[in-house]
Design a protein around this motif. Structure first.
Motif, PDB file in Angstrom:
ATOM      1  N   LEU A  37       0.794  -1.221   0.000  1.00  0.00           N
ATOM      2  CA  LEU A  37       0.000   0.000   0.000  1.00  0.00           C
ATOM      3  C   LEU A  37       0.831   1.278   0.000  1.00  0.00           C
ATOM      4  CD1 LEU A  37      -2.740  -1.145   2.523  1.00  0.00           C
ATOM      5  CD2 LEU A  37      -3.000  -0.805   0.052  1.00  0.00           C
ATOM      6  N   VAL A  38       2.138   1.152  -0.149  1.00  0.00           N
ATOM      7  CA  VAL A  38       3.018   2.322  -0.132  1.00  0.00           C
ATOM      8  C   VAL A  38       3.655   2.477  -1.507  1.00  0.00           C
ATOM      9  CG1 VAL A  38       5.043   3.390   0.935  1.00  0.00           C
ATOM     10  CG2 VAL A  38       3.497   1.988   2.325  1.00  0.00           C
ATOM     11  N   ASP A  39       3.531   3.672  -2.089  1.00  0.00           N
ATOM     12  CA  ASP A  39       4.151   3.968  -3.383  1.00  0.00           C
ATOM     13  C   ASP A  39       5.454   4.743  -3.230  1.00  0.00           C
ATOM     14  OD1 ASP A  39       2.018   2.845  -4.895  1.00  0.00           O
ATOM     15  OD2 ASP A  39       0.870   4.676  -4.593  1.00  0.00           O
ATOM     16  N   GLU A  40       5.496   5.622  -2.220  1.00  0.00           N
ATOM     17  CA  GLU A  40       6.677   6.441  -1.977  1.00  0.00           C
ATOM     18  C   GLU A  40       6.928   6.552  -0.483  1.00  0.00           C
ATOM     19  OE1 GLU A  40       6.189   9.574  -5.713  1.00  0.00           O
ATOM     20  OE2 GLU A  40       6.505  10.352  -3.697  1.00  0.00           O
ATOM     21  N   MET A  41       8.196   6.804  -0.151  1.00  0.00           N
ATOM     22  CA  MET A  41       8.571   7.028   1.247  1.00  0.00           C
ATOM     23  C   MET A  41       9.444   8.266   1.322  1.00  0.00           C
ATOM     24  SD  MET A  41       9.255   3.250   2.768  1.00  0.00           S
ATOM     25  CE  MET A  41       9.187   3.877   4.441  1.00  0.00           C
ATOM     26  N   LEU A  42       9.247   9.028   2.380  1.00  0.00           N
ATOM     27  CA  LEU A  42      10.023  10.237   2.633  1.00  0.00           C
ATOM     28  C   LEU A  42      10.765  10.035   3.952  1.00  0.00           C
ATOM     29  CD1 LEU A  42      10.321  13.263   1.615  1.00  0.00           C
ATOM     30  CD2 LEU A  42       8.678  13.789   3.405  1.00  0.00           C
ATOM     31  N   ILE A  64      12.632  -4.825   0.144  1.00  0.00           N
ATOM     32  CA  ILE A  64      11.925  -3.892  -0.733  1.00  0.00           C
ATOM     33  C   ILE A  64      12.960  -2.948  -1.343  1.00  0.00           C
ATOM     34  CG2 ILE A  64      10.264  -2.002  -0.826  1.00  0.00           C
ATOM     35  CD1 ILE A  64       8.734  -3.380   1.411  1.00  0.00           C
ATOM     36  N   GLU A  65      13.002  -2.925  -2.658  1.00  0.00           N
ATOM     37  CA  GLU A  65      13.930  -2.041  -3.364  1.00  0.00           C
ATOM     38  C   GLU A  65      13.346  -0.635  -3.425  1.00  0.00           C
ATOM     39  OE1 GLU A  65      16.973  -2.817  -4.671  1.00  0.00           O
ATOM     40  OE2 GLU A  65      16.777  -4.859  -3.885  1.00  0.00           O
ATOM     41  N   LEU A  66      14.182   0.370  -3.162  1.00  0.00           N
ATOM     42  CA  LEU A  66      13.794   1.773  -3.224  1.00  0.00           C
ATOM     43  C   LEU A  66      14.558   2.459  -4.346  1.00  0.00           C
ATOM     44  CD1 LEU A  66      13.948   2.675   0.577  1.00  0.00           C
ATOM     45  CD2 LEU A  66      11.950   1.958  -0.738  1.00  0.00           C
ATOM     46  N   ILE A  85       8.833   3.100  -4.257  1.00  0.00           N
ATOM     47  CA  ILE A  85       8.897   1.670  -3.990  1.00  0.00           C
ATOM     48  C   ILE A  85       8.922   0.971  -5.345  1.00  0.00           C
ATOM     49  CG2 ILE A  85       7.715  -0.301  -2.928  1.00  0.00           C
ATOM     50  CD1 ILE A  85       8.559   1.859  -0.902  1.00  0.00           C
ATOM     51  N   ASP A  86       9.997   0.251  -5.640  1.00  0.00           N
ATOM     52  CA  ASP A  86      10.072  -0.506  -6.879  1.00  0.00           C
ATOM     53  C   ASP A  86       9.339  -1.823  -6.715  1.00  0.00           C
ATOM     54  OD1 ASP A  86      11.393   1.324  -8.431  1.00  0.00           O
ATOM     55  OD2 ASP A  86      13.377   0.464  -8.127  1.00  0.00           O
ATOM     56  N   ARG A  87       8.440  -2.085  -7.612  1.00  0.00           N
ATOM     57  CA  ARG A  87       7.667  -3.332  -7.551  1.00  0.00           C
ATOM     58  C   ARG A  87       8.072  -4.252  -8.652  1.00  0.00           C
ATOM     59  NH1 ARG A  87       3.887   0.395  -5.391  1.00  0.00           N
ATOM     60  NH2 ARG A  87       3.212  -0.351  -3.397  1.00  0.00           N
TER      61      ARG A  87
END
Length: 87
Positions: A37-42, A64-66, A85-87
């Protein structure tokens, strides 16, 4: 949101019709990452060494690859990084 936070956040995202910014602690962030449920992280890093502390994210059982999207600094030394977040 204590009963099933991932399901509640999924409902909020579906009804928002756009981006949702959520400020969360390590446990909720880990749960949301585990459910995709996370697309980006700060990340905001201050220039202070504590010598101990909690992990940023608890173990969610997978890597989880960033991908770095943006980074900047402030005069007092604070670093802000934004990752996809790389999927």
């Amino acid at each position: 949101m204590r009963e099933n936070p991932a399901a509640r956040v999924a409902e909020i995202v579906a009804s928002a019709g756009g981006d949702v910014l959520l400020l969360a602690g390590p446990r909720l962030t880990g749960e949301l990452l585990a459910h995709g449920l996370v697309d980006e992280m700060l990340f905001i890093v201050g220039p202070v060494l504590l010598g101990a502390g909690r992990p940023v994210i608890p173990d969610i059982g997978r890597e989880i690859e960033l991908r770095l999207l943006d980074a900047g600094t402030y005069p007092q030394g604070t670093l802000i990084t934004r990752y996809a977040i790389d999927r």
